[in-house]
Design a protein around this motif. Sequence first.
Motif, mmCIF file in Angstrom:
data_model
loop_
_atom_site.group_PDB
_atom_site.id
_atom_site.type_symbol
_atom_site.label_atom_id
_atom_site.label_comp_id
_atom_site.label_asym_id
_atom_site.label_seq_id
_atom_site.Cartn_x
_atom_site.Cartn_y
_atom_site.Cartn_z
ATOM 1 N N ALA A 42 -6.510 8.256 18.849
ATOM 2 C CA ALA A 42 -7.838 8.063 17.975
ATOM 3 C C ALA A 42 -8.082 7.622 17.148
ATOM 4 C CB ALA A 42 -7.396 9.010 17.204
ATOM 5 N N ALA A 43 -9.519 7.661 16.448
ATOM 6 C CA ALA A 43 -10.016 6.154 15.506
ATOM 7 C C ALA A 43 -9.100 6.224 14.246
ATOM 8 C CB ALA A 43 -11.590 6.980 15.745
ATOM 9 N N ASP A 44 -9.310 7.265 14.100
ATOM 10 C CA ASP A 44 -8.033 7.801 12.602
ATOM 11 C C ASP A 44 -6.767 8.356 13.235
ATOM 12 O OD1 ASP A 44 -7.267 8.051 10.432
ATOM 13 O OD2 ASP A 44 -9.300 8.260 9.687
ATOM 14 N N PRO A 45 -6.113 8.063 12.997
ATOM 15 C CA PRO A 45 -4.580 8.403 13.304
ATOM 16 C C PRO A 45 -4.331 9.640 12.456
ATOM 17 C CG PRO A 45 -4.293 6.164 14.301
ATOM 18 C CD PRO A 45 -5.749 6.087 14.054
ATOM 19 N N ALA A 46 -4.455 8.923 11.552
ATOM 20 C CA ALA A 46 -4.126 9.534 10.578
ATOM 21 C C ALA A 46 -4.598 10.972 10.243
ATOM 22 C CB ALA A 46 -3.990 8.618 9.372
ATOM 23 N N SER A 47 -6.255 11.466 10.006
ATOM 24 C CA SER A 47 -6.935 11.855 9.729
ATOM 25 C C SER A 47 -6.594 12.880 12.177
ATOM 26 C CB SER A 47 -8.719 11.465 10.198
ATOM 27 O OG SER A 47 -8.705 11.338 9.039
ATOM 28 N N ALA A 48 -6.404 12.516 12.840
ATOM 29 C CA ALA A 48 -5.780 13.651 13.850
ATOM 30 C C ALA A 48 -4.694 13.998 13.725
ATOM 31 C CB ALA A 48 -5.836 12.164 14.764
ATOM 32 N N ALA A 49 -3.717 13.683 13.077
ATOM 33 C CA ALA A 49 -2.170 14.028 13.185
ATOM 34 C C ALA A 49 -2.902 15.010 12.424
ATOM 35 C CB ALA A 49 -1.263 12.646 12.640
ATOM 36 N N GLN A 50 -3.604 14.995 11.109
ATOM 37 C CA GLN A 50 -3.895 15.896 10.029
ATOM 38 C C GLN A 50 -4.200 17.126 10.659
ATOM 39 O OE1 GLN A 50 -6.166 14.973 6.672
ATOM 40 N NE2 GLN A 50 -5.345 16.593 4.899
ATOM 41 N N ALA A 51 -5.369 16.699 11.025
ATOM 42 C CA ALA A 51 -6.413 17.922 12.117
ATOM 43 C C ALA A 51 -5.247 18.471 13.249
ATOM 44 C CB ALA A 51 -7.330 17.199 13.132
ATOM 45 N N LEU A 52 -4.482 17.509 13.363
ATOM 46 C CA LEU A 52 -3.504 19.021 13.889
ATOM 47 C C LEU A 52 -2.591 19.833 13.490
ATOM 48 C CD1 LEU A 52 -2.581 15.490 16.954
ATOM 49 C CD2 LEU A 52 -4.333 17.720 17.755
ATOM 50 N N GLN A 53 -2.027 19.675 12.988
ATOM 51 C CA GLN A 53 -1.069 20.457 11.768
ATOM 52 C C GLN A 53 -1.929 21.580 10.997
ATOM 53 O OE1 GLN A 53 -0.136 16.342 9.988
ATOM 54 N NE2 GLN A 53 2.133 17.307 10.129
ATOM 55 N N LYS A 54 -2.945 21.289 10.932
ATOM 56 C CA LYS A 54 -3.730 22.386 10.575
ATOM 57 C C LYS A 54 -4.171 23.082 11.192
ATOM 58 C CE LYS A 54 -8.430 22.859 8.065
ATOM 59 N NZ LYS A 54 -9.790 23.061 6.921
ATOM 60 N N ALA A 68 8.418 2.175 17.883
ATOM 61 C CA ALA A 68 9.130 2.505 16.895
ATOM 62 C C ALA A 68 7.360 2.103 15.850
ATOM 63 C CB ALA A 68 10.389 1.378 16.353
ATOM 64 N N GLU A 69 6.877 1.186 15.681
ATOM 65 C CA GLU A 69 5.804 0.880 14.797
ATOM 66 C C GLU A 69 5.264 2.141 14.903
ATOM 67 O OE1 GLU A 69 2.309 -1.851 13.614
ATOM 68 O OE2 GLU A 69 3.231 -2.259 15.410
ATOM 69 N N TRP A 70 4.671 2.825 16.324
ATOM 70 C CA TRP A 70 4.484 3.893 16.127
ATOM 71 C C TRP A 70 4.597 5.485 15.358
ATOM 72 C CZ3 TRP A 70 -0.270 6.199 16.449
ATOM 73 C CH2 TRP A 70 -1.730 4.909 16.731
ATOM 74 N N VAL A 71 6.626 5.560 15.734
ATOM 75 C CA VAL A 71 7.126 5.936 14.953
ATOM 76 C C VAL A 71 6.997 6.032 13.767
ATOM 77 C CG1 VAL A 71 9.410 6.831 14.673
ATOM 78 C CG2 VAL A 71 8.447 6.399 16.762
ATOM 79 N N GLU A 72 6.899 4.961 12.837
ATOM 80 C CA GLU A 72 7.337 5.349 11.412
ATOM 81 C C GLU A 72 5.645 4.648 10.662
ATOM 82 O OE1 GLU A 72 10.331 1.158 11.632
ATOM 83 O OE2 GLU A 72 7.571 0.369 11.539
ATOM 84 N N ARG A 73 4.457 5.559 11.121
ATOM 85 C CA ARG A 73 3.759 5.437 11.094
ATOM 86 C C ARG A 73 3.257 6.997 11.156
ATOM 87 N NH1 ARG A 73 -1.699 2.452 13.856
ATOM 88 N NH2 ARG A 73 -3.183 3.835 12.558
ATOM 89 N N VAL A 74 3.613 7.136 12.543
ATOM 90 C CA VAL A 74 3.327 8.717 12.090
ATOM 91 C C VAL A 74 3.966 9.399 11.266
ATOM 92 C CG1 VAL A 74 3.131 10.656 13.867
ATOM 93 C CG2 VAL A 74 1.862 8.492 14.754
ATOM 94 N N ALA A 75 5.320 9.510 11.312
ATOM 95 C CA ALA A 75 6.628 10.008 10.736
ATOM 96 C C ALA A 75 6.102 9.887 9.147
ATOM 97 C CB ALA A 75 7.503 9.876 10.501
ATOM 98 N N SER A 76 5.091 9.271 8.817
ATOM 99 C CA SER A 76 4.528 8.420 7.500
ATOM 100 C C SER A 76 3.513 10.118 6.999
ATOM 101 C CB SER A 76 4.234 7.124 6.934
ATOM 102 O OG SER A 76 2.966 6.738 7.904
ATOM 103 N N PHE A 77 2.366 9.898 8.176
ATOM 104 C CA PHE A 77 1.535 11.119 8.379
ATOM 105 C C PHE A 77 2.490 12.521 8.211
ATOM 106 C CE2 PHE A 77 -0.599 8.334 11.643
ATOM 107 C CZ PHE A 77 -1.065 7.676 10.306
ATOM 108 N N GLY A 78 3.655 12.410 8.069
ATOM 109 C CA GLY A 78 4.328 14.047 7.548
ATOM 110 C C GLY A 78 4.298 14.740 8.622
ATOM 111 N N VAL A 79 4.075 14.345 10.067
ATOM 112 C CA VAL A 79 5.041 15.220 11.070
ATOM 113 C C VAL A 79 6.106 15.037 11.320
ATOM 114 C CG1 VAL A 79 4.987 14.602 14.194
ATOM 115 C CG2 VAL A 79 2.695 14.248 12.262
#
Length: 373
Positions: free
Chosen positions: A354-366, A183-194
Motif C-alpha cells: 500500500a502507498a500508505d500502510p498505516a491508512s490501509a491497515a486502518q481501512a481494513l480494520q474499519k 520483523a520490521e514489518w511486524v513492528e510497524r503493523v503492530a504499531s498500527f493497532g493490528v
Amino acid sequence: MTETLKLAGRDLFWPPADELTEAAERIRARLGDWPPTHVNWRICLTAPDDVNGGDLIVFTDLKQSSEQHLEQIARWMTQGAGVIEAAAGRAVLHLGGVRYQLEGHLAEDWIAALAAFLDCGFDPHDALVLALAWRDGDETKSDDAWPCDISRFPRVAGLPDAPAQAFAACPDALGIYAVLPTAEWVERVASFGVKTLQLRRKTAEPDELKREIARSIAAGREHDACVFINDHWQAAIDAGAYGVHLGQEDVHTADLHALSQAGVRLGLSTHGYYEMLTALHFRPSYIALGAVFPTTTKVMPTAPQGLARLARYVKLLEGVVPLVAIGGISGDVLPQVLATGVKSAAVVRAITEAADPASAAQALQKAFLQQKV
C-alpha cells in the motif's frame, strides 16, 4: 435444474447406468449453481478397455489386494486415472500418486452423490469427502441439500496421532491477520493497532532468523498482539512464541506434541474438505481457508476456492474452530469475504504494498467494524 447441470448428455458412468444418472441429476439439482467443472470425470463401475485421465474406477470389494491388483492400479494411475476402493464404511482414493483414506458412512446413493459433487467442480478427494457426508434422501429435505453437519463427515485415516490435549485456544474472531515478511514489518503493523500478525520469513541464516523471531515476539508483547511464526516451529518454541502457522505437509514432520506441550497455538493451512478434516484431527487453534482468490505471494497447490466455497466452509466449521480466510484478499473484496460469515481474513500485499500502510491497515480494520454493525 441448475443452468450448469448437463449430466444426461455426458459419458458420466461406465458402463452407462440410467438409474445412477437419474439419481446424480436429482442430487445435483439441490446443490446450487456452480461454475462448470474443469474435468468431465467418468465414474467407471468396471474397468474400461481404454482408460483415460478423466476416469475414476470404482471397486466395492476391498478383498482384492493381490499383487496383480495393486500393479493394475499403479498402471491406471500412470495413465492419469484414479481408483476408488470402497466398502464397509471405508473409501480409499488413489490419484496422482497420492492415497486418500476416509472412514465413514457409505450411503446407497454415494456414487451418484460423488458424480454430483464432481460436477460442482470439486476435485475427486474433496468430492469423495462430500459423498461420504451424503445421506440417502437428503435431496428431498431442502432446496439446498449441501452437507453442512460436521458430525456426518468422514474422518481421514492413517494420520499420525494427535497430541493428547488440544492446542491452546486463540480468539474466535482474529480480525485482520497481517502476514508479513520481516520483523520490521511486524513492528510497524503492530504499531498500527493490528492485533493478529504472522512473520513469514522464508529465507534467513539461523542467527538472523532467531533475531527476527525474537523481535516479532517482542513487538507482539509490546502492543498486546497475537504473533504467529510461519514454519519455523522449533525456533518459535525456543523463543516463547504465541503461535505457529504450518502447512499440511508440516503435520508429518513437525513435533506437534512438543508444540502442544509448550502451549504454542497452532494454525493450519487447508485447501478443501479433505485437508480440513486432516487439520481437525490435530485440534488446532485455527484453520486457514484458501486461497480464496488468485495470489502471487506463493505457489498454490490448488485453484482459487472462491467465495461460494468459502461460504460453505464457514457454514460447516463455524463454532467448531476459529477460521481465517486467506489468499488474494484486498480492501476492495474484503466486504464480500466477510459477508460469508468468516471472522478473520489474512492479508499480505494489501498492507505491505500500500502507498500508505498505516491508512490501509486502518481501512481494513474499519471493514470489520462495519460488518459487526
